[in-house]
Enzyme design. Structure first.
Site, PDB file in Angstrom:
ATOM      1  N   ARG A   1      -2.453   3.003  21.248  1.00 11.25           N
ATOM      2  CA  ARG A   1      -1.418   2.596  22.210  1.00 11.25           C
ATOM      3  C   ARG A   1      -0.083   3.224  21.832  1.00 11.25           C
ATOM      4  O   ARG A   1       0.595   3.788  22.664  1.00 11.25           O
ATOM      5  CB  ARG A   1      -1.255   1.070  22.206  1.00 11.25           C
ATOM      6  CG  ARG A   1      -2.440   0.278  22.667  1.00 11.25           C
ATOM      7  CD  ARG A   1      -2.175  -1.206  22.527  1.00 11.25           C
ATOM      8  NE  ARG A   1      -1.624  -1.556  21.198  1.00 11.25           N
ATOM      9  CZ  ARG A   1      -1.378  -2.772  20.775  1.00 11.25           C
ATOM     10  NH1 ARG A   1      -1.622  -3.804  21.567  1.00 11.25           N
ATOM     11  NH2 ARG A   1      -0.897  -2.998  19.579  1.00 11.25           N
TER      12      ARG A   1
ATOM     13  N   LYS B   1       0.801  -1.232   0.000  1.00  8.51           N
ATOM     14  CA  LYS B   1       0.000   0.000   0.000  1.00  8.51           C
ATOM     15  C   LYS B   1       0.836   1.285   0.000  1.00  8.51           C
ATOM     16  O   LYS B   1       0.388   2.308  -0.505  1.00  8.51           O
ATOM     17  CB  LYS B   1      -0.940   0.020   1.213  1.00  8.51           C
ATOM     18  CG  LYS B   1      -2.151  -0.901   1.066  1.00  8.51           C
ATOM     19  CD  LYS B   1      -3.125  -0.727   2.226  1.00  8.51           C
ATOM     20  CE  LYS B   1      -4.358  -1.599   2.042  1.00  8.51           C
ATOM     21  NZ  LYS B   1      -5.350  -1.410   3.113  1.00  8.51           N
TER      22      LYS B   1
ATOM     23  N   GLY C   1      -3.545   2.747  12.732  1.00  3.70           N
ATOM     24  CA  GLY C   1      -2.864   2.020  11.667  1.00  3.70           C
ATOM     25  C   GLY C   1      -3.452   2.449  10.324  1.00  3.70           C
ATOM     26  O   GLY C   1      -4.041   3.539  10.193  1.00  3.70           O
TER      27      GLY C   1
ATOM     28  N   ASP D   1     -10.481   2.874   1.220  1.00  4.91           N
ATOM     29  CA  ASP D   1     -10.866   2.356   2.538  1.00  4.91           C
ATOM     30  C   ASP D   1     -11.669   3.403   3.330  1.00  4.91           C
ATOM     31  O   ASP D   1     -12.752   3.115   3.841  1.00  4.91           O
ATOM     32  CB  ASP D   1      -9.623   1.962   3.359  1.00  4.91           C
ATOM     33  CG  ASP D   1      -9.040   0.630   2.915  1.00  4.91           C
ATOM     34  OD1 ASP D   1      -9.784  -0.193   2.348  1.00  4.91           O
ATOM     35  OD2 ASP D   1      -7.841   0.412   3.147  1.00  4.91           O
TER      36      ASP D   1
HETATM   37  P1  NDP Z   1      -2.492  -1.974  11.137  1.00  4.62           P
HETATM   38  O1  NDP Z   1      -1.601  -3.101  11.497  1.00  4.62           O
HETATM   39  O2  NDP Z   1      -1.998  -0.899  10.231  1.00  4.62           O
HETATM   40  O3  NDP Z   1      -2.969  -1.237  12.500  1.00  4.62           O
HETATM   41  C1  NDP Z   1      -3.450  -1.969  13.571  1.00  4.62           C
HETATM   42  C2  NDP Z   1      -4.004  -1.015  14.624  1.00  4.62           C
HETATM   43  O4  NDP Z   1      -4.619  -1.803  15.651  1.00  4.62           O
HETATM   44  C3  NDP Z   1      -2.934  -0.153  15.304  1.00  4.62           C
HETATM   45  O5  NDP Z   1      -3.481   1.109  15.588  1.00  4.62           O
HETATM   46  C4  NDP Z   1      -2.672  -0.934  16.598  1.00  4.62           C
HETATM   47  O6  NDP Z   1      -2.221  -0.124  17.658  1.00  4.62           O
HETATM   48  C5  NDP Z   1      -4.062  -1.417  16.917  1.00  4.62           C
HETATM   49  N1  NDP Z   1      -4.107  -2.570  17.811  1.00  4.62           N
HETATM   50  C6  NDP Z   1      -3.771  -3.852  17.519  1.00  4.62           C
HETATM   51  N2  NDP Z   1      -3.979  -4.641  18.599  1.00  4.62           N
HETATM   52  C7  NDP Z   1      -4.485  -3.829  19.573  1.00  4.62           C
HETATM   53  C8  NDP Z   1      -4.908  -4.044  20.917  1.00  4.62           C
HETATM   54  N3  NDP Z   1      -4.865  -5.266  21.472  1.00  4.62           N
HETATM   55  N4  NDP Z   1      -5.389  -2.991  21.614  1.00  4.62           N
HETATM   56  C9  NDP Z   1      -5.424  -1.756  21.066  1.00  4.62           C
HETATM   57  N5  NDP Z   1      -5.031  -1.488  19.804  1.00  4.62           N
HETATM   58  C10 NDP Z   1      -4.552  -2.517  19.073  1.00  4.62           C
HETATM   59  O7  NDP Z   1      -3.798  -2.638  10.572  1.00  4.62           O
HETATM   60  P2  NDP Z   1      -4.912  -1.958   9.627  1.00  4.62           P
HETATM   61  O8  NDP Z   1      -5.206  -0.594  10.159  1.00  4.62           O
HETATM   62  O9  NDP Z   1      -4.527  -2.099   8.215  1.00  4.62           O
HETATM   63  O10 NDP Z   1      -6.164  -2.917   9.863  1.00  4.62           O
HETATM   64  C11 NDP Z   1      -6.881  -2.893  11.089  1.00  4.62           C
HETATM   65  C12 NDP Z   1      -8.128  -3.724  10.916  1.00  4.62           C
HETATM   66  O11 NDP Z   1      -8.965  -3.097   9.963  1.00  4.62           O
HETATM   67  C13 NDP Z   1      -7.854  -5.147  10.403  1.00  4.62           C
HETATM   68  O12 NDP Z   1      -8.540  -6.053  11.229  1.00  4.62           O
HETATM   69  C14 NDP Z   1      -8.447  -5.136   9.006  1.00  4.62           C
HETATM   70  O13 NDP Z   1      -9.026  -6.393   8.704  1.00  4.62           O
HETATM   71  C15 NDP Z   1      -9.521  -4.081   9.115  1.00  4.62           C
HETATM   72  N6  NDP Z   1      -9.839  -3.456   7.839  1.00  4.62           N
HETATM   73  C16 NDP Z   1     -11.132  -3.519   7.404  1.00  4.62           C
HETATM   74  C17 NDP Z   1     -11.490  -2.940   6.207  1.00  4.62           C
HETATM   75  C18 NDP Z   1     -12.897  -3.041   5.739  1.00  4.62           C
HETATM   76  O14 NDP Z   1     -13.161  -2.701   4.580  1.00  4.62           O
HETATM   77  N7  NDP Z   1     -13.845  -3.456   6.572  1.00  4.62           N
HETATM   78  C19 NDP Z   1     -10.504  -2.242   5.357  1.00  4.62           C
HETATM   79  C20 NDP Z   1      -9.175  -2.182   5.930  1.00  4.62           C
HETATM   80  C21 NDP Z   1      -8.875  -2.783   7.115  1.00  4.62           C
HETATM   81  P3  NDP Z   1      -0.669   0.299  17.859  1.00  4.62           P
HETATM   82  O15 NDP Z   1      -0.380   1.301  16.788  1.00  4.62           O
HETATM   83  O16 NDP Z   1      -0.651   0.874  19.214  1.00  4.62           O
HETATM   84  O17 NDP Z   1       0.117  -0.963  17.701  1.00  4.62           O
END
Ligand code: NDP
Length: 284
Positions: free
Chosen positions: A153, A69, A130, A105
């Site tokens: 976080r 991406k 994220g 998205d």
């Molecule tokens: P990233 O890996 O870029 O980001 C993950 C995020 O989740 C970060 O902010 C991370 O926090 C946070 N996180 C993970 N575990 C925890 C926890 N236990 N407690 C609090 N925060 C947590 O992933 P994406 O943003 O790309 O994707 C996130 C979700 O969105 C995925 O499940 C994906 O399937 C979904 N998604 C859905 C779409 C749709 O069309 N419905 C489209 C795109 C994504 P930190 O930065 O602190 O680590």
């Protein structure tokens, strides 16, 4: 007089029940579009060649997932406004010989949100910073949200997203470090889980004080599978309106089809096919 030679390829594609492929091809069939949506694995080392190949073969565009991406941007001729702000591209569109990067998205989220509540003037809390959180925060701000609160976080990621929104869009933004159970403030209109918590685990709960999910709130989740997350079930129990991740997934695909083919596909058909492939009751 020249003639067009063809390359007839044979390669492994995911099974017919790949949810996104099934959803997009159902949309094409319902719209009578003479198009195919094919999923191909591409390594980072081959990304440049794959993009040249797509261009040479006259593809109208393609989606890309992580880790491409951000890397894909170096190979494109231009970026749409939100993709430039978000710094990530999930949809590439061929326009007059150029490849333009878009991010559907966040647009998908806003389209699904608009069905229930217009973002203009609202205070939206985004849990997570994220890729999904960035896309949702930026696109909601561009759609007229008055204030975005980013809760994350990782401080650097959260702060940089809040700074981006306040410096580059018309919305105010603040960052809340997610160090303990988060209480949704009374000023919030929408709170969206944009973390990966709940993906593939219907019992996983985001660390939010469930008592603060008021009936006036719209509570949204990006998780498409299972779509009825523990967080959404808790919100519904407290009589808050809910929006699941299937709506966003359908809408981002529909926006991509509009960009590639100039046709607005039937979202109901797409959601029904997606639900079928995921083994869900389409009514949920
Ligand atoms: P990233 O890996 O870029 O980001 C993950 C995020 O989740 C970060 O902010 C991370 O926090 C946070 N996180 C993970 N575990 C925890 C926890 N236990 N407690 C609090 N925060 C947590 O992933 P994406 O943003 O790309 O994707 C996130 C979700 O969105 C995925 O499940 C994906 O399937 C979904 N998604 C859905 C779409 C749709 O069309 N419905 C489209 C795109 C994504 P930190 O930065 O602190 O680590």
């Amino acid at each position: 007089m020249g003639f067009l030679s063809t390359l007839t390829g044979s390669f492994s594609t995911p099974a017919d029940d790949n949810p996104t492929v099934a959803m997009m091809e159902a949309a094409y069939a319902a719209a009578g579009l003479d198009a195919r949506y094919v999923n191909v694995d591409v390594s980072s080392a081959d990304l440049s060649d794959a993009i040249l190949g797509a261009k040479a073969m006259g593809w109208v565009g393609f989606n890309c997932s992580m880790p491409h991406k951000v890397a894909v941007i170096d190979h494109l001729d231009g970026l749409g406004e939100s993709a430039e702000l978000i710094g990530a591209v999930n949809c590439v569109v061929a326009r007059d010989g150029d490849l333009i990067g878009e991010n559907t998205d966040g647009r998908g989220f806003v389209e699904a949100l608009r069905e229930l509540r217009h973002p203009a003037g609202t205070h939206i809390v985004v849990l997570g910073a994220g890729g999904a959180g960035r896309a949702i925060a930026v696109e909601s701000a561009l759609a007229g949200a008055a204030r975005i609160t980013v809760v994350n976080r990782n401080t650097a990621r959260g702060e940089s997203l809040a700074a981006l929104v306040s410096e580059r869009t018309g919305a105010d933004a603040d960052f809340v470090p997610w160090t303990s159970t988060y209480a949704v403030p009374d000023s919030a209109d929408v709170v969206v889980n944009a973390t990966s918590v709940g993906l593939g685990d219907g019992d996983a709960q985001v660390d939010v004080d469930l008592e603060t999910l008021r009936p006036e709130l719209l509570v949204a989740d990006v998780i498409p599978n299972p779509p009825r997350t523990a967080y959404l079930r808790a919100a519904a129990q407290r009589e808050a309106q809910t929006l699941d991740g299937l709506g966003m997934l359908v809408a981002q695909g529909a926006v991509a089809i509009e960009l590639w083919h100039g046709v607005s596909p039937d979202r109901e058909v797409m959601r029904a096919r997606l639900s079928e492939v995921l083994g869900l009751d389409s009514a949920i």
